[in-house]
Design an enzyme around this catalytic site. Structure first.
Site, short mmCIF file in Angstrom:
data_model
loop_
_atom_site.label_atom_id
_atom_site.label_comp_id
_atom_site.label_asym_id
_atom_site.label_seq_id
_atom_site.Cartn_x
_atom_site.Cartn_y
_atom_site.Cartn_z
N ARG A 142 0.83 -1.34 0.20
CA ARG A 142 0.02 0.19 0.02
C ARG A 142 0.98 1.20 -0.04
O ARG A 142 0.38 2.11 0.40
CB ARG A 142 -0.86 0.06 1.22
N SER A 184 -9.62 0.03 4.69
CA SER A 184 -8.98 -0.26 6.00
C SER A 184 -8.46 0.86 6.55
O SER A 184 -7.64 1.92 5.76
CB SER A 184 -7.69 -1.23 5.61
N GLU A 254 -3.66 3.93 6.89
CA GLU A 254 -3.68 3.64 5.55
C GLU A 254 -4.47 4.69 4.77
O GLU A 254 -3.98 4.91 3.75
CB GLU A 254 -4.39 2.34 5.16
C1 LIG Z 1 -15.03 -0.08 0.95
C2 LIG Z 1 -13.67 -0.05 0.49
C3 LIG Z 1 -12.81 -1.20 0.56
C4 LIG Z 1 -11.33 -0.86 0.11
N1 LIG Z 1 -10.73 -1.96 -0.22
C5 LIG Z 1 -9.44 -1.91 -0.21
C6 LIG Z 1 -8.63 -3.09 -0.54
O1 LIG Z 1 -9.07 -4.30 -0.30
N2 LIG Z 1 -7.43 -2.94 -0.93
C7 LIG Z 1 -6.81 -1.56 -1.22
O2 LIG Z 1 -5.57 -1.43 -1.72
N3 LIG Z 1 -7.43 -0.53 -1.17
C8 LIG Z 1 -8.87 -0.59 -0.72
N4 LIG Z 1 -9.56 0.48 -0.50
C9 LIG Z 1 -8.96 1.90 -0.55
C10 LIG Z 1 -9.11 2.41 -2.00
O3 LIG Z 1 -9.78 1.53 -2.83
C11 LIG Z 1 -7.83 2.47 -2.70
O4 LIG Z 1 -6.74 3.16 -1.82
C12 LIG Z 1 -7.91 3.43 -4.02
O5 LIG Z 1 -6.53 3.11 -4.63
C13 LIG Z 1 -8.01 4.73 -3.73
O6 LIG Z 1 -8.08 5.51 -5.09
P1 LIG Z 1 -8.97 7.00 -5.11
O7 LIG Z 1 -8.90 7.36 -6.52
O8 LIG Z 1 -9.93 7.02 -4.34
O9 LIG Z 1 -7.58 7.60 -4.55
P2 LIG Z 1 -7.92 9.00 -3.34
O10 LIG Z 1 -8.44 8.42 -2.05
O11 LIG Z 1 -8.45 10.01 -3.97
O12 LIG Z 1 -6.17 9.30 -3.10
C14 LIG Z 1 -5.51 8.39 -2.24
C15 LIG Z 1 -4.11 8.68 -2.50
O13 LIG Z 1 -3.60 8.58 -3.85
C16 LIG Z 1 -3.14 9.47 -4.41
N5 LIG Z 1 -3.59 9.86 -5.82
C17 LIG Z 1 -4.83 9.84 -6.37
N6 LIG Z 1 -4.87 10.34 -7.61
C18 LIG Z 1 -3.44 10.03 -8.03
C19 LIG Z 1 -2.57 10.27 -9.37
N7 LIG Z 1 -3.30 10.38 -10.35
N8 LIG Z 1 -1.31 10.24 -9.21
C20 LIG Z 1 -0.50 10.14 -7.94
N9 LIG Z 1 -1.23 10.20 -6.77
C21 LIG Z 1 -2.60 10.28 -6.54
C22 LIG Z 1 -3.76 10.95 -3.53
O14 LIG Z 1 -2.89 11.97 -3.34
C23 LIG Z 1 -3.81 10.11 -2.20
O15 LIG Z 1 -2.42 10.27 -1.49
C24 LIG Z 1 -11.08 0.40 -0.23
C25 LIG Z 1 -12.00 1.63 -0.08
C26 LIG Z 1 -13.20 1.29 0.17
C27 LIG Z 1 -14.11 2.47 0.39
#
Ligand SMILES: Cc1cc2nc3c(=O)[nH]c(=O)nc-3n(C[C@H](O)[C@H](O)[C@H](O)COP(=O)(O)OP(=O)(O)OC[C@H]3O[C@@H](n4cnc5c(N)ncnc54)[C@H](O)[C@@H]3O)c2cc1C
Length: 261
Positions: A142, A184, A254
């Protein structure tokens, strides 16, 4: 940069946050240092005073097959990636059908389920600073050391979309709450589970306002209604404090917290 007003109590998976202007990143990368880049906020807790925010524009929402590789824009939602791979019988992306986020966020977080991680089939990334091969990026559980906005990622193109894997990932999700959360809350410490530790210090199901560590899975901080940022922060601090005191383990978030004091 043009801006867009986003209501984070609707946009973020936590359903917490006020409305803030978010700048849209297109082609001009000259003035981006003072902004914090968001994806679809599935891993983010937005505070009452976040830093200036930006997000990739729709221009970066695409998927294409090119020269035997798969190229995906940073603003492409995971659901779209999963549908595309199913439609074109492409392997290795089955797990994203149950992983909310946009491609940039998935790569930045090296998101995944168990041993299935987005970096497994990654070849290179294109950021605002240029192209980097996978071997030039440090990544782990992660986390990555990426510092610039990810505009696009290139993956190996392998065929054979596997429906049985989709069913397996769906099953893996069955012990997780469906109440709004950001996944998480803490990273699992080495050789242990954050959920086990939170439960052991008596915080499973513990409520503060509308926020609580879920009864279904203690490492999920969930919003049972009109959750507030302050209550989420209180619970995070309380869990860290109790786990440190009882087990001498420092829990690491996380989820990303966007707030300036
Ligand atoms: C119900 C639920 C279950 C989940 N289960 C999991 C799981 O099993 N495994 C897992 O790994 N995650 C899980 N997650 C977390 C989530 O799915 C991941 O972390 C996902 O990668 C978030 O993507 P986002 O676009 O929403 O990022 P954001 O939440 O918008 O951003 C997260 C981070 O990524 C950075 N970021 C976003 N876009 C970019 C870009 N284009 N370039 C550089 N940095 C960027 C941001 O600056 C920030 O630091 C879960 C979330 C939920 C709500």
């Amino acid at each position: 940069m043009t801006t867009k007003l986003i209501n984070f109590s609707k946009y973020s998976s936590f359903k917490i946050g006020e409305s803030f202007e978010v700048s849209l990143l297109e082609d001009d990368f000259s003035d981006i240092q003072n902004y914090y880049l968001i994806g679809s906020c599935n891993n983010t807790l937005v505070g009452t005073n976040p830093p200036p925010l930006m997000m990739l524009s729709k221009k970066y929402d695409y998927i294409k097959m090119e020269d035997g590789f798969l190229k995906i824009g940073g603003a492409t939602p995971s659901g779209k990636i999963a549908s595309y791979c199913k439609k074109h019988n492409i392997a290795n992306f089955e797990f994203v059908s149950h992983l909310p986020g946009k491609l940039g966020g998935l790569v930045f977080m090296n998101a995944g389920l168990k041993e299935y991680e987005i970096f497994n089939s990654l070849v290179s990334i294109k950021t605002t600073a240029g192209v980097k091969a996978k071997c030039q990026v440090a990544f782990g559980y992660r986390k990555t050391d990426i510092t610039e906005p990810i505009l696009e990622a290139t993956f190996f193109l392998e065929y054979g979309f596997d429906e049985t894997k989709v069913a397996m990932f769906k099953k893996m999700r069955s012990n997780q709450p469906s109440t709004p959360s950001a996944g998480s809350c803490f990273k699992n410490p080495e050789n242990d589970y954050a959920g086990r530790l939170i439960e052991a210090v008596g915080l499973k199901g513990f409520m503060r306002g509308s926020m609580c560590f879920s009864e279904v899975h203690a490492n999920f901080l969930v919003n049972n209604g009109c959750g507030k940022f302050e209550d989420a922060m209180w619970l995070i601090a309380e869990a860290k404090k109790r786990v440190k005191k009882e087990f001498d383990i420092s829990l690491e978030c996380e989820i990303v917290i966007l707030h300036k004091d």
